[in-house]
Design a protein around this motif. Structure first.
Motif, PDB file in Angstrom:
ATOM      1  N   ARG A  14      37.069  46.017  39.024  1.00 21.85           N
ATOM      2  CA  ARG A  14      37.831  46.615  37.752  1.00 21.85           C
ATOM      3  C   ARG A  14      37.469  48.168  37.361  1.00 21.85           C
ATOM      4  NH1 ARG A  14      38.098  46.526  32.305  1.00 21.85           N
ATOM      5  NH2 ARG A  14      36.646  44.521  32.443  1.00 21.85           N
ATOM      6  N   LEU A  15      36.175  48.051  37.061  1.00 12.50           N
ATOM      7  CA  LEU A  15      35.567  49.317  36.612  1.00 12.50           C
ATOM      8  C   LEU A  15      35.677  50.419  37.822  1.00 12.50           C
ATOM      9  CD1 LEU A  15      32.303  48.002  34.780  1.00 12.50           C
ATOM     10  CD2 LEU A  15      34.333  49.143  34.061  1.00 12.50           C
ATOM     11  N   LEU A  16      35.480  49.906  39.127  1.00 10.07           N
ATOM     12  CA  LEU A  16      35.675  51.132  40.220  1.00 10.07           C
ATOM     13  C   LEU A  16      37.009  51.404  40.322  1.00 10.07           C
ATOM     14  CD1 LEU A  16      33.621  48.975  43.030  1.00 10.07           C
ATOM     15  CD2 LEU A  16      33.199  51.256  41.982  1.00 10.07           C
ATOM     16  N   ARG A  17      38.064  50.707  39.880  1.00 13.56           N
ATOM     17  CA  ARG A  17      39.560  51.107  40.054  1.00 13.56           C
ATOM     18  C   ARG A  17      39.565  52.084  38.534  1.00 13.56           C
ATOM     19  NH1 ARG A  17      40.251  45.722  41.111  1.00 13.56           N
ATOM     20  NH2 ARG A  17      41.125  45.290  38.884  1.00 13.56           N
ATOM     21  N   GLU A  18      39.133  51.576  37.688  1.00 15.86           N
ATOM     22  CA  GLU A  18      39.598  52.311  36.527  1.00 15.86           C
ATOM     23  C   GLU A  18      38.785  53.393  35.849  1.00 15.86           C
ATOM     24  OE1 GLU A  18      40.314  49.130  33.584  1.00 15.86           O
ATOM     25  OE2 GLU A  18      41.891  48.181  35.125  1.00 15.86           O
ATOM     26  N   THR A  19      37.637  53.570  36.481  1.00 12.09           N
ATOM     27  CA  THR A  19      36.665  54.725  36.027  1.00 12.09           C
ATOM     28  C   THR A  19      36.249  55.512  37.174  1.00 12.09           C
ATOM     29  OG1 THR A  19      34.516  53.504  36.236  1.00 12.09           O
ATOM     30  CG2 THR A  19      35.849  53.040  34.254  1.00 12.09           C
ATOM     31  N   ARG A  20      35.851  56.613  36.745  1.00 14.88           N
ATOM     32  CA  ARG A  20      35.141  57.480  37.810  1.00 14.88           C
ATOM     33  C   ARG A  20      33.679  57.348  37.928  1.00 14.88           C
ATOM     34  NH1 ARG A  20      38.356  61.468  39.522  1.00 14.88           N
ATOM     35  NH2 ARG A  20      36.789  62.838  39.944  1.00 14.88           N
ATOM     36  N   ILE A  26      27.804  51.219  37.871  1.00 16.14           N
ATOM     37  CA  ILE A  26      28.789  50.052  38.015  1.00 16.14           C
ATOM     38  C   ILE A  26      27.997  48.839  38.233  1.00 16.14           C
ATOM     39  CG2 ILE A  26      30.572  48.864  38.628  1.00 16.14           C
ATOM     40  CD1 ILE A  26      32.244  51.564  38.711  1.00 16.14           C
ATOM     41  N   ALA A  27      27.332  48.952  39.421  1.00 12.94           N
ATOM     42  CA  ALA A  27      26.470  47.824  39.894  1.00 12.94           C
ATOM     43  C   ALA A  27      25.428  47.563  38.843  1.00 12.94           C
ATOM     44  CB  ALA A  27      25.863  48.114  41.119  1.00 12.94           C
TER      45      ALA A  27
END
Length: 56
Positions: A14-20, A26-27
């Motif tokens: 979700r963070l990959l999709r919704e943030t830059r 993120i990992a």
């Protein structure tokens, strides 16, 4: 344990999709030591989910 792994991977996705934010950031945010560890866990989870859907 499976719940925690799935939650971490889902949250990371979700963070990959919704943030830059970069993958490495993120990992670490979702509890993996590196982007490589996150990617390996993601691949392993995907493979086990595919095997479960074929078998189940």
């Amino acid at each position: 344990m499976t719940y925690l792994i799935d939650w971490r991977l889902d949250h990371g996705a979700r963070l990959l999709r919704e943030t830059r934010a970069p993958l490495a950031t993120i990992a670490r945010q979702v509890g993996y030591s590196s982007e490589y560890a996150f990617a390996n866990a993601s691949r392993a989870s995907s493979a086990s989910h595919r095997a479960g859907s074929v078998l189940g």
